[in-house]
Design an enzyme around this catalytic site. Sequence first.
Site, PDB file in Angstrom:
ATOM      1  N   HIS A   1       6.935  -1.803  -3.386  1.00 45.30           N
ATOM      2  CA  HIS A   1       7.990  -2.819  -3.445  1.00 45.30           C
ATOM      3  C   HIS A   1       7.528  -4.189  -2.962  1.00 45.30           C
ATOM      4  O   HIS A   1       8.225  -5.181  -3.148  1.00 45.30           O
ATOM      5  CB  HIS A   1       9.228  -2.366  -2.648  1.00 45.30           C
TER       6      HIS A   1
ATOM      7  N   ASP B   1       6.123   4.748  -3.279  1.00 43.75           N
ATOM      8  CA  ASP B   1       6.166   3.387  -2.734  1.00 43.75           C
ATOM      9  C   ASP B   1       4.793   2.956  -2.223  1.00 43.75           C
ATOM     10  O   ASP B   1       4.658   2.445  -1.105  1.00 43.75           O
ATOM     11  CB  ASP B   1       7.214   3.281  -1.615  1.00 43.75           C
TER      12      ASP B   1
ATOM     13  N   SER C   1       6.454  -4.414   5.833  1.00 43.97           N
ATOM     14  CA  SER C   1       6.228  -3.411   4.787  1.00 43.97           C
ATOM     15  C   SER C   1       4.791  -3.470   4.281  1.00 43.97           C
ATOM     16  O   SER C   1       4.260  -4.537   3.978  1.00 43.97           O
ATOM     17  CB  SER C   1       7.180  -3.660   3.613  1.00 43.97           C
TER      18      SER C   1
END
Length: 467
Positions: A194, A224, A297
Site C-alpha cells: 500500500h 501487503d 508502514s
Amino acid sequence: MDNEEKELGGEEEVKNTSQAEEIDASKDDKKSEEKENRAERLNSYLFALNNPASGEIPNVPNPETAHNEDKKSTKKLLFRLIALAVAFAMAFWGAFAGVSWVCRTAVLGDSDFFTALVAKYSGIAVNKAEVDYISGEYTGDTIALGDKVKQCTVVIRVVEFDSTIYDYTETASGSGVILEQHDDGTALIVTNHHVVHGAKKFFVQTYSGEKYDGEIMHLDETGDLAIVKIQTKEKLATATVADSDKAVSGQQVVAAGNPLGLGMATSFGYVAANDRNIGDNGGNVIQLDISANPGNSGGGLYDTQGNLLGIITSKASGSNVDGIVYAIPSNRMLSSVNDLLKFGYVRGRPALGITVVTVNASTWDTFAEGELKGYLGEKNESRYGVYILSSKYTDQLQKGDRIVSFNGDEVSVNQQILNIISKLSPGSVATLVIERQTNPGAETPSYLRETVKILLRERDWADEIPK
C-alpha cells in the site's frame, strides 16, 4: 627634669611587673587547690565504695566526664547493631542469589543470571549481559542500537510532477528495509504494497541522506508486500533477518521508519502477542505495543540485537483503541520475497478464480446501471450481497450469481469470502450456495438457489505493476 621623669617611669614598670607576678601566683594557687579538691573527692569516693558501712556519702563524679562515658557506650552499641544488620543482610542476599543461580542454571540452563546480579548490584561492569534478568529491560547501548537499525532502513517518498511549480510534490510517504545489495550497486528493498501501489514515481532516501529513483519489481497485494530497487554506488547496510517464530510476548523491540513523513526515527516498545489473527489474507501478524504513525508502514521491526523481526504494516484505529500496531512476521516476509523473486508470485495461495463485488444500499444504483445491469432486479434489502462479475476456472459460477454462503458461512461482503479462502489451501474443495436469476431482464424476475462445489487452485499470477 628629664632624669626625674625617667625615674618615675622606672618605678611604674617595677610595680606592673610585681602585679603580674602576683596574678600568676594566684592562678597557680587556684589550680593547685582545684587539683587537691579533685583528689580529695576521688579518695572519698573510693573510700565509700570500699567501706559501705561507714555511712559516708561519696562525692558525685564530674557530670561532664560521666556524660562523655555514656555517649561512648551508646556509640559502641549503635555500631554493633549496624554491623549485625549489615552482616545479616549480606548473608540473606548471598543465600538468595545462590539459590536463584542454582535454580536458573539447573532448570533453565541460564548461567548468566548470577553475572547479571553482580552487574546490577555491585556496580561492576559486565559486558556479557545486554538484557537485565532482574527487570527484563534492555541494558545495552540504545543509541548504538537505534543507529544500527536506521542504517538498513530507508525513507520512501511518492511524488507527482506539479506543472504549476515545475517540480515534484510529495503525495505519500512510507518506509522500507534494505534486504540485499548486489555487486553492480543494485539494492533490493522490501516495503508495503500500500506504500507504492499505483505510484508512477517515488524516491528512496538512504541513511546517508542521498536520494535515488525507486523502481517497483514485484507486488503482493494479498500479503501487503512489495519489492523495490535502487541503483547506487554507496555501500549500504543490509538487514539481518531474525526468526520471528521465536518472538514472545513482553520481548523488547525497536521500530525504525519515517513517521508522518518527517524523516527517519526510532521508537522502542514490546511484543504484545505473536501469531495474531486479524483477518489478514496474507497470514497472521505480530501485535505490538509501540509508537507508530502513518509513514512507518514498510519500516522495520527489530529485536534488541538489531535483527529484523518484521515489517510494520498497519495500526488499529478507533476512539477506544490505543497503541495497537501490527507487523508482518519476518519469516512470512522472507518466504514471500523469495517466491516473488523466483516465480513472480507467492506460491501456495488458493484461488477460486472469480471476481466479486459487494452490492448494498450505497452501491446498488452504480452496479444496476453498470456491470450488473439486468441481473439485480428491483431494489430491496433482500437482494443486497456479494455478486460474481466473472469466473475464470468454471462455468458453474456465472456473472450475476449472488453468493449466499461459503463453506456453510453466510456472506454479505466480499471480504468475508477472501478471509475464508485465505484459510484454505490449493486442492481443497469449496462449497458455495448461490442464487441465480433464471430470467435476466424480465419485469418479474425469478431466482433459483443451488449448491456448487469448486476445486481451489493455486494462484499463479502476479499483481499488475503500474506503468
